[in-house]
Design an enzyme around this catalytic site. Structure first.
Site, PDB file in Angstrom:
ATOM      1  CG  HIS A 106      -1.859   1.163   1.259  1.00 26.42           C
ATOM      2  ND1 HIS A 106      -3.037   1.152   0.557  1.00 26.42           N
ATOM      3  CD2 HIS A 106      -1.806   2.378   1.888  1.00 26.42           C
ATOM      4  CE1 HIS A 106      -3.681   2.279   0.756  1.00 26.42           C
ATOM      5  NE2 HIS A 106      -2.949   3.046   1.562  1.00 26.42           N
ATOM      6  CG  ASP A 142      -6.185  -0.043   2.411  1.00 24.95           C
ATOM      7  OD1 ASP A 142      -6.044  -1.146   1.848  1.00 24.95           O
ATOM      8  OD2 ASP A 142      -6.474   1.006   1.805  1.00 24.95           O
ATOM      9  CB  CYS A 707      46.892  35.187 -17.621  1.00 24.88           C
ATOM     10  SG  CYS A 707      46.452  33.992 -18.877  1.00 24.88           S
TER      11      CYS A 707
END
Length: 902
Positions: A106, A142, A707
């Site tokens: 379930h 259930d 750089c």
């Protein structure tokens, strides 16, 4: 054990398969009758194994068990009934018959949400925890004793489908099999369900899933997602029943721009936006719905509500007609109950189910890999004709995506018309910054303004990161086949090549780069970078690893390389497009999404790039561009909890600050390419012509804004004066001027503040006693020009010997050829370690020096020779991590180790 499996669906099929793997004997499968000539997946699997399959239409009549049905069941001799998913009512004569009784799966944490719509109600009630229960069947609804429970977190935007796929299906199969194992071992508990907290809700059907608009935005959102996709939350709009899918809560919906849509009963009209339909709760807060479905079954993107049905049919080419007939055959193979597939045949009305959608999407991929469908595309185009039209439009790149709207700034310059976007780019569209804030970007050639550019605010950063996160976690980019991702990146490179002259022109006027250099290097290498990494997309892989484990000795360990997620990239102003490419290409190839902040003074090529990325087909949210200040935008990206990686190129000072912020915020991964003071050692046995030419390039390339520029040249004393003389002769030949003039050698410095620093740098050198041979001054003309400069007699303690100029300043010092180790000591006596170089014809000396130089790159008898396949990055305070080459991919990947015992 002997087990009877009673149920249906793919879930039942997987439970059945796992029970057989566990060694149990399935003595019978009891499932539903065939529907439209198609057997249930559980029945198909069992029949394939030769297991008896029973397809009873019903077990009871008027509340009484059917004796013949019960007798057939009892004849199987089952010791346990397993009901993984069962829509039929099973009589207690069957439930109680086996030795071990019956267990049922379930999908809720009982006793909460008893009833057949448990998943729906978990979401409708806004539960923070969900999960499943395996319980012992009894004669209640259930209410039987609990055998096993497992829980999961419920995500805010979960739907029935998402929580089922993520947890309830895979973990439910495992949990059901674990429950059977406990029974077999005699360890299965029977825990009485408490009455406290027990709820029972009705079955959700279409007639009771109408939306009540007199609720908060969160409650409406929960109702829509709790009914998504079955049965579907709906409302009356324009006289027809419209069903809502794909709901999510949004923070900024009140500011949404779009067309209003009147919805009866709603607190205010919805807004149809490019992102979807914005809806309002009675608390004034908002939610967003992605898809809508009409009564005839037609589903559309909510953003297309006012355009639905407006597009004309496209006429198919012969090749497209062949594709259409191939797909007609695929439809026929799926819809076996339909005698002939007509243009009007409806996929779902002809009996197709969700698994058939998955199959159809995969069948399309097999026949047209460039046609990337989502399941929603099938739901939105349910007839064969609509489906083919949609596929063809996608194949043509005309798949009803929102047209990219660009507010260009146009200039007629360099014998062409350049068209420059100037707004932020967030989630697939160009938008103004919060509050309409802008700033001027300046042309360094003459100091005039090029245009107003949107200035990103903190709220803009948050929007961009949210878009990138959604694109990674929920969008098609995260689900895309790596090879298809590579094709898109390659297509982007092709578009950049088509626009290379325009990109180079924009780069020249925005950064001062000489046009010919911009065309070859700034733009040319950027194109090469995207092409290179496009090829890596489908070659990212892990490895298998032998591990030493004595007990048990059957193990398998393997690694997976996975994308990190949302990556921030912050780039400098010296190579605006190339620095973007070096980082972004690897980042995208690895499967990440990007929020990029270009340098505030050079935003324009990044904005042109992202326009091309959108036109190449990169999905919305994958690349976002935010011009703005480092203190605001860069800082927020460093601090943002949803950013998982930051790549930065810039100064060491800012790099340290970023690293600290990234550590304090969420320990995000960082790669840093920082400052440099790269030494170049020139021995007397060099090729003098080449040494002079490359020595000049090592300093003056890109007007020194480089750089890896050689920040200090050590020239052997016996050739020093000759070298200086030759350099001065070459410097005098250099033409300083307009970067768009093809004969210009030396363009303007990038911006005024940098020009001022160069003037101060050279004045400091003179004060310290270095000999200024030439240059050292600002050129007296409009713009930000600085003379190529040469200093000699520079001593190790001087400021200009220690700090980089980042400009066209050559720093020369002598050394004795017999003192190789001493010059190496001097060369390495810096906190930087980005690059270095040596010129000598002696290969032994070259190898020795290259081994001893402490830098990430060493050039021998050359300089500035970077390549897309060669890793680039520094040591010490020049940073860590690599751009370019295969190693760059590792900066944007995480490694997961998986160990399996078998």
């Amino acid at each position: 054990m002997k087990i009877a499996v009673i149920g249906q669906s793919l879930f039942g099929q997987e439970v059945y398969k796992e029970l057989r793997k566990e060694g149990h004997t399935v003595v019978g499968v009891f499932t539903i009758p065939d529907k439209d000539g198609k057997a249930d997946p559980l029945a198909t699997e069992a029949e394939k194994d030769g297991v008896p399959v029973f397809k009873f239409p019903r077990w009871r009549v008027k509340g009484q068990a059917i004796p013949e049905v019960v007798a057939e069941y009892k004849a199987t001799g089952a010791e346990l009934n397993v009901l993984p998913f069962c829509s039929q009512f099973i009589p207690m004569e069957v439930i109680d018959h086996p030795k071990h009784g019956s267990i049922i799966y379930h999908p809720s944490l009982l006793p909460r949400h008893r009833g057949a719509s448990a998943i729906n109600w978990t979401l409708i009630h806004g539960d923070k925890k969900g999960g499943f229960t395996v319980f012992w069947a009894d004669d209640g609804l259930d209410t039987g004793p609990i055998l096993l429970q497992r829980e999961c977190d419920v995500e805010p935007n979960d739907t029935v489908n998402s929580i089922y796929k993520r947890f309830l299906f895979p973990e439910g199969v495992k949990g059901t099999v674990d429950a059977v194992r406990l029974i077999a071992e005699g360890k299965a508990p029977r825990i009485t369900q408490p009455e406290e907290g027990a709820t029972y809700e009705c079955i959700q059907k279409k007639d009771n899933s109408k939306i009540d608009w007199n609720q908060t935005a969160e409650a409406i959102h929960n109702w829509i997602r709790g009914n998504d996709k079955v049965p579907g939350a709906w409302a009356d709009i324009d006289g027809q029943k419209v069903t809502f899918f794909g709901s999510s809560l949004v923070d900024n919906g009140t500011a949404a721009n779009g067309q209003p849509l009147e919805i009866p009963g709603a607190s205010r009209p919805g807004i149809v936006t490019k992102a979807g339909l914005v809806l309002f709760g009675n608390d004034g807060k908002t939610l967003l719905v992605k898809n809508l479905q009409f009564e005839d079954g037609k589903m559309i993107a909510a953003a297309q509500y006012f355009k639905a049905g407006s597009s004309a049919a496209v006429e198919l080419t012969e090749e497209e007609k062949t594709f259409a007939e191939q797909m007609r055959a695929v439809w026929q193979s799926i819809l076996t109950n339909v005698s002939q597939i007509e243009d009007s045949t409806d996929f779902f009305k002809s009996g197709a189910a969700s698994m058939d959608v998955v199959r159809l999407v995969e069948e399309v991929k097999l026949r047209a890999s460039s046609c990337q469908l989502q399941n929603e595309d099938v739901y939105m185009n349910t007839t064969f004709q609509d489906f083919i039209q949609m596929c063809v439009r996608k194949l043509r790149g005309e798949d009803d995506e929102e047209e990219l709207v660009v507010d260009y700034v146009e200039k007629n310059i360099n014998n062409m018309t350049i068209k420059m976007p100037h707004q932020l780019f967030i989630n697939g569209e160009f938008v103004d910054a919060e509050g309409g804030k802008t700033y001027k970007t300046i042309n360094p050639n003459d100091g005039t303004a090029i245009c107003e550019v949107s200035l990103a605010q903190i709220s803009d950063v948050d929007k961009a990161v949210a878009a990138a996160k959604e694109a990674f976690e929920e969008g098609e980019w995260g689900k895309m086949n790596p090879r298809d991702r590579g094709r898109l990146i390659y297509k982007l490179a092709d578009l950049m090549e088509e626009h290379q002259e325009e990109l180079a022109t924009i780069e020249a006027i925005d950064s001062g780069a000489v046009y010919t250099l911009a065309l070859k290097t700034h733009v040319g290498m950027s194109i090469q970078t995207f092409r290179y990494f496009a090829g890596w997309c489908d070659k990212i892989q892990g490895s298998t690893i032998p591990i030493n484990q004595a007990r048990p000795n059957r193990n398998l360990t393997f690694t997976k390389k996975e994308p990190i997620g949302v990556c921030a990239i912050v780039i400098p102003w010296n190579y605006p497009l190339m620095m973007l490419a070096w980082k972004t290409a690897a980042c995208l190839a690895a499967g990440n999404t990007v929020v990029l902040k270009p340098a505030q003074v050079t935003p324009l090529t990044a904005l042109k790039f992202v326009e091309l990325a959108a036109r190449a087909g990169l999905p919305k949210g994958v690349v976002n561009i935010l011009p703005g200040s480092g203190a605001l935008v860069g800082q927020r990206l460093s601090d943002h909890p949803d950013v998982r990686k930051l790549g930065f190129t810039g100064s060491t000072e800012i790099g340290k600050h970023i690293m600290k912020s990234c550590a304090v915020s969420n320990v995000k991964k960082v790669s840093l390419e920082l400052g440099g003071k790269s030494p170049l050692i020139i021995f007397s046995d060099c090729d003098m012509d080449k040494a002079v030419r490359m020595g000049m390039s090592s300093v003056f390339f890109n007007k020194g804004e480089n750089c890896i520029a050689a920040g200090r040249l050590f020239v052997e004393d016996t050739i020093h004066d000759q070298f200086v003389k030759r350099v001065i002769e070459e410097v005098k030949k250099m033409k300083i001027g307009d970067p768009l003039d093809r004969s210009t050698d030396h363009g303007p410095q990038n911006h005024k503040a940098h020009l001022d620093k160069l003037v101060e740098y050279c004045e400091t050198g003179v004060k310290e006693g270095a000999t200024l041979v030439c240059g050292g001054k600002q050129v007296q003309r409009p713009g930000f020009f600085f003379e190529p400069t040469v200093f000699t007699d520079v001593q190790d303690h001087m400021f200009i010997a220690i700090e980089e100029s980042f400009g066209p300043v050559m720093i020369l010092s002598k050394f004795k050829g017999s003192e190789v180790d001493d010059v190496l000591r001097r060369a390495n006596a810096t906190e930087y370690g980005l690059a270095s170089g040596v010129f000598t014809k002696d290969i032994s000396k070259a190898l020795y020096v290259s081994e001893k130089l402490n830098a990430g790159t060493v050039f021998v008898n050359t300089y500035n020779k970077t390549d897309v396949a060669s890793p680039f990055g520094g040591f010490k305070q020049s940073g860590f991590g690599k751009d370019l080459g295969q190693e760059a991919l590792n900066e944007y990947l995480k490694t997961k180790a998986v160990t399996i015992e078998y």
